[in-house]
Design an enzyme around this catalytic site. Structure first.
Site, mmCIF file in Angstrom:
data_model
loop_
_atom_site.group_PDB
_atom_site.id
_atom_site.type_symbol
_atom_site.label_atom_id
_atom_site.label_comp_id
_atom_site.label_asym_id
_atom_site.label_seq_id
_atom_site.Cartn_x
_atom_site.Cartn_y
_atom_site.Cartn_z
ATOM 1 C CG HIS A 18 9.187 50.132 -21.830
ATOM 2 N ND1 HIS A 18 10.382 50.978 -21.538
ATOM 3 C CD2 HIS A 18 9.367 48.818 -22.107
ATOM 4 C CE1 HIS A 18 11.370 50.193 -22.193
ATOM 5 N NE2 HIS A 18 10.848 48.958 -22.211
ATOM 6 C CG HIS A 21 10.334 50.943 -26.156
ATOM 7 N ND1 HIS A 21 9.049 50.420 -25.899
ATOM 8 C CD2 HIS A 21 11.193 49.937 -26.566
ATOM 9 C CE1 HIS A 21 9.223 49.036 -25.788
ATOM 10 N NE2 HIS A 21 10.379 48.727 -26.116
ATOM 11 C CB CYS A 124 17.808 34.002 -23.589
ATOM 12 S SG CYS A 124 16.529 34.970 -22.844
ATOM 13 C CB CYS A 127 18.032 37.834 -25.375
ATOM 14 S SG CYS A 127 18.383 38.271 -23.669
ATOM 15 C CB CYS A 143 18.186 35.266 -19.621
ATOM 16 S SG CYS A 143 18.494 36.753 -20.036
ATOM 17 C CG HIS A 146 14.445 38.345 -20.726
ATOM 18 N ND1 HIS A 146 15.874 38.748 -21.316
ATOM 19 C CD2 HIS A 146 13.695 39.554 -21.069
ATOM 20 C CE1 HIS A 146 15.517 39.516 -22.457
ATOM 21 N NE2 HIS A 146 14.439 40.015 -22.059
ATOM 22 C CE LYS A 294 15.566 44.364 -17.184
ATOM 23 N NZ LYS A 294 15.896 44.263 -18.277
ATOM 24 C CE LYS A 297 3.667 44.090 -17.814
ATOM 25 N NZ LYS A 297 3.873 43.308 -19.081
HETATM 26 N N1 MSP Z 1 13.261 44.118 -31.589
HETATM 27 C C1 MSP Z 1 14.787 44.212 -31.045
HETATM 28 C C2 MSP Z 1 15.550 45.502 -32.019
HETATM 29 C C3 MSP Z 1 15.691 44.947 -33.374
HETATM 30 S S1 MSP Z 1 16.435 46.169 -34.041
HETATM 31 C C4 MSP Z 1 16.857 45.723 -35.646
HETATM 32 C C5 MSP Z 1 14.401 44.856 -29.656
HETATM 33 N N2 MSP Z 1 13.366 45.570 -28.949
HETATM 34 S S2 MSP Z 1 13.214 45.908 -27.763
HETATM 35 O O1 MSP Z 1 11.684 46.225 -27.850
HETATM 36 O O2 MSP Z 1 13.354 44.877 -26.868
HETATM 37 O O3 MSP Z 1 14.117 47.204 -27.532
HETATM 38 C C6 MSP Z 1 13.897 48.383 -28.547
HETATM 39 C C7 MSP Z 1 14.848 49.249 -27.932
HETATM 40 O O4 MSP Z 1 14.422 50.013 -26.834
HETATM 41 C C8 MSP Z 1 16.382 48.886 -27.995
HETATM 42 O O5 MSP Z 1 17.004 49.962 -28.508
HETATM 43 C C9 MSP Z 1 16.444 48.906 -26.346
HETATM 44 O O6 MSP Z 1 17.934 48.958 -26.205
HETATM 45 C C10 MSP Z 1 15.597 49.986 -25.983
HETATM 46 N N3 MSP Z 1 15.159 49.675 -24.537
HETATM 47 C C11 MSP Z 1 14.686 48.743 -24.108
HETATM 48 N N4 MSP Z 1 14.264 49.058 -22.699
HETATM 49 C C12 MSP Z 1 14.932 50.188 -22.282
HETATM 50 C C13 MSP Z 1 15.192 51.129 -21.397
HETATM 51 N N5 MSP Z 1 14.687 50.562 -20.226
HETATM 52 N N6 MSP Z 1 15.761 52.105 -21.281
HETATM 53 C C14 MSP Z 1 16.172 52.612 -22.688
HETATM 54 N N7 MSP Z 1 16.198 51.818 -23.552
HETATM 55 C C15 MSP Z 1 15.570 50.798 -23.625
HETATM 56 O O7 MSP Z 1 15.404 44.642 -28.914
#
Ligand code: MSP
Length: 472
Positions: A18, A21, A124, A127, A143, A146, A294, A297
């Site tokens: 998304h 990321h 959780c 998380c 949480c 979530h 935030k 969905k």
């Molecule tokens: N799998 C773990 C990370 C392990 S690192 C050894 C994880 N995955 S995640 O898919 O939830 O998040 C991946 C990255 O995307 C994280 O840096 C997280 O902060 C970032 N983001 C997830 N949602 C986000 C936003 N809405 N905005 C900005 N960054 C976001 O956590």
């Protein structure tokens, strides 16, 4: 020339990439391109986090064998990263056999700091985190991220003795040996460290089947974060590789605010436990919000990055994220802001400048210029502090200055008055200014910057057939 290693958080593969990321990737990519521009040798890791109950249960819900599910979703991230033109050098999957072997080595080395005990508390799954009683009470059993009730766990686990490393971690954070940017996140972590408990680092196999087996205990599987964090060194070939010696410690690790605690406490504890140096920088970004909220969905406000990319193109996407999404605080993505930035800044400021100048050069037979890289100390100071949007502001100031220069010097009038030498001088000066600016722009908008450099360093300057940023 130095060797620089840059890391990004590896996303869970329980869904599509998304827009949030993109943050880790774009910030890390900008930093990587900056270092390459300075002549450094850069290793740049990205990857996917594929183990754990969250991923496993989503695969089950979708009635897809988990191996197939993670492969499919990992590929989607790979495509997304390519689509963003991220200049990574290594892609790691936590299901890679080399990674699994490497994590088991990490575990074995950590053994003096591991003990076994009963865990009786909360978890959780969203998380993938063990939750303290205090937190459970503060959040009334649910949480906040979530919106799901915490699960009650009573099970046998292995623990990592965080207490063995607390003081060392505190001093590394305080002294800047492991610098946390921005400063307020550093303070947050120092507070969290004060009562950081020992952490559970395994789950009984009957609770978690999809993970890395604990060496020497078939009944236990590693906690997903120990597995995931180790990717940063497994990808360099830990334990025995020249790359580890050359590239570790990381120059910078880019993470979102929600996962800083794992990177500022758990990860340093693991590294110290296995005798490695700590990363030099943890750079922490905020979350991307959609219309101030935030993305979720259920609220129906999720922004699909592919849709935005297909509609407006990559340079506009990179530009908006790197200049208008705050690097450190939570920041709003709205189509209105995006359109304004596109029309006023990309189309009017930059696109028009390129078109006007190239047309004038062609008309007056002014050839392209030679370019020499000029990194200013002001620009480098901002980049070294990870103030990327401010560095981009600086570049934009130069673009606006060039627009002003062209308006004031009016080369078309000079041409009309037959002052051809002066026309050459003025236009070449503008060309030089634009090429110098484009050199700095390469770290943010590599494709556009290269296009500009190509136009104004060619023997014969030819205006682009299409404006760089056509308005709709
Ligand atoms: N799998 C773990 C990370 C392990 S690192 C050894 C994880 N995955 S995640 O898919 O939830 O998040 C991946 C990255 O995307 C994280 O840096 C997280 O902060 C970032 N983001 C997830 N949602 C986000 C936003 N809405 N905005 C900005 N960054 C976001 O956590």
């Amino acid at each position: 020339m130095s060797k620089v290693y840059i890391c990004t958080a590896i996303p869970y593969v329980n869904g599509n990439p998304h827009i949030g990321h993109a943050m880790d990737y774009l910030l890390a990519d900008t930093y990587a391109r900056y270092h390459r521009l300075k002549g450094d040798e850069v290793r740049f890791q990205v990857g996917t986090d594929e183990h754990g109950n969250k991923v496993f249960s989503t695969a089950q819900k979708n009635h897809i064998p988990v191996e197939e599910y993670v492969q499919e979703n990992s590929d989607k991230f790979r495509e997304f990263i390519k689509r963003l033109n991220i200049s990574y050098t290594d892609f790691v999957r936590t299901t890679d056999p080399e990674h699994v072997r490497s994590v088991q080595e990490v575990w074995k080395k950590l053994e003096p700091h591991i003990y076994s005990a009963e865990y009786d508390g909360w978890y959780c799954e969203g998380c993938e985190r063990f939750v303290t009683q205090k937190e459970y009470e503060e959040n009334e059993g649910c949480c906040p991220d979530h919106q799901k009730p915490y699960q009650k766990l009573s099970e046998h686990n292995y623990y990592l003795r965080i207490s063995d490393f607390k003081e060392r971690i505190r001093s590394a954070i305080e002294s800047g040996e492991m610098r946390i940017t921005p400063e307020f996140r550093k303070q947050e972590m120092l507070r969290l460290l004060e009562d950081a408990p020992d952490i559970s680092i395994s789950r009984p196999r009957k609770q978690l089947t999809w993970g890395v087996p604990v060496p020497g205990d078939d009944d236990q599987v590693m906690y997903v974060w120990v597995d995931a964090l180790s990717n940063y060194i497994s990808v360099l070939g830990y334990p025995d590789s020249d790359d580890m010696k050359e590239f570790w410690p990381a120059a910078a690790q880019f993470v979102g605010k929600d996962i800083l605690r794992f990177h500022a406490i758990t990860w340093p504890a693991i590294l110290l436990g296995i005798g490695l140096d700590l990363p030099k920088n943890l750079v922490v970004h905020g979350h991307v919000l959609s219309n101030g909220q935030k993305m979720s969905k259920s609220l129906g406000n999720v922004i699909d990055p592919m849709e935005v990319l297909n509609r407006k193109g990559l340079p506009a996407f990179r530009y908006f994220f790197l200049r208008h999404i705050d690097s450190f605080a939570d920041s709003d993505f709205t189509n209105e802001k995006f359109e304004n930035a596109y029309n006023n800044e990309l189309a009017n400021d930059l696109g028009n400048l390129v078109q006007r100048l190239a047309t004038l050069c062609k008309k007056n037979d002014v050839a392209g210029v030679q370019s020499e890289l000029k990194l200013t100390s002001e620009f480098c100071a901002l980049m070294d502090k990870f103030e990327f949007s401010k560095a981009l502001d600086l570049v934009w100031g130069k673009i606006q200055q060039l627009n002003k220069q062209i308006d004031e010097q009016k080369p078309w009038e000079l041409a009309k008055n037959g002052e051809s030498e002066r026309v050459q001088e003025v236009l070449r000066d503008l060309e030089r200014g634009l090429v110098d600016t484009a050199q700095l722009l390469t770290v943010f908008l590599p494709e556009t910057a290269q296009q500009i450099i190509d136009i104004f360093t060619a023997k014969a300057v030819v205006p682009p057939a299409q404006p760089l940023f056509p308005k709709n």
